[in-house]
Write an enzyme that holds these catalytic residues in place. Sequence first.
Site, PDB file in Angstrom:
ATOM      1  N   TYR A   1      14.672  30.564   9.256  1.00 58.45           N
ATOM      2  CA  TYR A   1      13.401  31.196   9.620  1.00 58.45           C
ATOM      3  C   TYR A   1      13.248  31.260  11.129  1.00 58.45           C
ATOM      4  O   TYR A   1      13.565  30.306  11.838  1.00 58.45           O
ATOM      5  CB  TYR A   1      12.236  30.386   9.044  1.00 58.45           C
TER       6      TYR A   1
ATOM      7  N   LYS B   1       0.846  -1.201   0.000  1.00 57.71           N
ATOM      8  CA  LYS B   1       0.000   0.000   0.000  1.00 57.71           C
ATOM      9  C   LYS B   1       0.881   1.251   0.000  1.00 57.71           C
ATOM     10  O   LYS B   1       2.072   1.176   0.326  1.00 57.71           O
ATOM     11  CB  LYS B   1      -0.927  -0.017   1.218  1.00 57.71           C
TER      12      LYS B   1
HETATM   13  C1  PLP Z   1      -0.532  -1.878   6.791  1.00 53.70           C
HETATM   14  C2  PLP Z   1      -1.141  -3.177   7.160  1.00 53.70           C
HETATM   15  C3  PLP Z   1      -0.361  -4.329   7.255  1.00 53.70           C
HETATM   16  C4  PLP Z   1       1.155  -4.280   7.215  1.00 53.70           C
HETATM   17  O1  PLP Z   1       1.583  -3.808   8.461  1.00 53.70           O
HETATM   18  P1  PLP Z   1       3.136  -3.600   8.815  1.00 53.70           P
HETATM   19  O2  PLP Z   1       3.104  -3.170  10.223  1.00 53.70           O
HETATM   20  O3  PLP Z   1       3.627  -2.538   7.893  1.00 53.70           O
HETATM   21  O4  PLP Z   1       3.800  -4.907   8.591  1.00 53.70           O
HETATM   22  C5  PLP Z   1      -0.989  -5.541   7.467  1.00 53.70           C
HETATM   23  N1  PLP Z   1      -2.340  -5.616   7.597  1.00 53.70           N
HETATM   24  C6  PLP Z   1      -3.129  -4.515   7.537  1.00 53.70           C
HETATM   25  C7  PLP Z   1      -4.589  -4.658   7.705  1.00 53.70           C
HETATM   26  C8  PLP Z   1      -2.560  -3.263   7.334  1.00 53.70           C
HETATM   27  O5  PLP Z   1      -3.332  -2.180   7.300  1.00 53.70           O
END
Ligand code: PLP
Length: 385
Positions: free
Chosen positions: A261, A40
């Site tokens: 800044y 993702k």
């Molecule tokens: C993002 C996510 C993962 C992966 O999690 P990590 O902590 O990055 O390994 C797995 N399952 C779900 C439902 C997620 O949203």
Amino acid sequence: MTEREKHAGALLTIDLDAIRDNYRLLRRHAGQAACAAVLKADAYGLGAARVAPVLAADGCRHFFVAHLDEGIALRSYLPPSAEVFVLHGPPVDTELEFVRHRLIPVLNSNAQVAGWRRAAEALNNSLPAVVQIDSGMSRLGLSPAEVDAWVDDPHFLRGIDLRYLMSHLACAEQYDHPMNTMQLSIFRAARERLPRCPASFANSSGIFLGSDFHFELVRPGAALYGIAPMSGADNPMKPVVRLQGKILQTRTVAAGDRVGYGATYRAPTERCLATVSVGYADGWMRSFSNRGAALVGSIRAPIVGMVSMDTCTIDVTDVAPACLHPGASVDLICAQQPVDAIAALAGTIGYEILTSLGHRYHREYVGAPTAGSCGLAAPATELSI
Ligand SMILES: *Cc1c(COP(=O)(O)O)cnc(C)c1O
């Protein structure tokens, strides 16, 4: 140095071999369970088009993204045999898009289950899906009351081929957090009452909680990209990302001179400063102002003053002048200064640092047979699978 590299203000190097080795390590830890990969947010900002073919070539068959459009894009980087799961499930009235692109939704609510049932009925076909139940995180998935109603309704999944029952851990990076065993027992109890099917529970950290948490499919994301899976323990993952900024110019300031800044920094003595062409628009957080550091060779060069949109200023008084010419590179993220360490400095987690890395960098992919630096996906047909 290539033209593109010469033009860019900073260089982001992504080690595909390290991602592949991290996948192998997670797969070994997962034992009998199949090991998926979570891609993702464009593979946590590192480029799903490049990461996906490497993992597919190494035998990964299950890929997770969050959004429908991420799933559609990911399909084109993967061989047809790969399964793509969409964590958020179908947005209203998009079921046929899922079918068209052979995406498997994670159904998180009664409404999503009903929509998928209707799609199956309309197509007169059985459609694959994952159903998520909420085991205590209160984020996505069927509530305990909805699970009860499902148990009492034999037609709940009519036309749906239930591939996995799924849930997600809230505190898995802490070995002895009581939520872990609490969520595990809620998940197990639900499984026993529901139709028999494989299950998926563990994210990266969950894999390290032991085999009770593995079930049939584990879903690591962060650890693939080098983030430490367990807080307070050594990181067994290989570093994946190196971020190098370039020096734009250097100057010597006198005692009392102000920097940046808000003039938040005043030089205590005469100092040599370098302005580096990376700022918060590149994901180099403003919260590193007056606290982070760059590494020039092995010398630590503290960030002084506020990080601005396109630049930050570092104190290079201790660095040899030969390393300080315009265009010289300084390390911002590297093996000696890993993502997790700078995240802690900014009061955040490695996930946010990686997914914030901007797109102004020149990106260089190293390692893995399909790698190059052109930034294009290797067509799936070129993979030897
Ligand atoms: C993002 C996510 C993962 C992966 O999690 P990590 O902590 O990055 O390994 C797995 N399952 C779900 C439902 C997620 O949203």
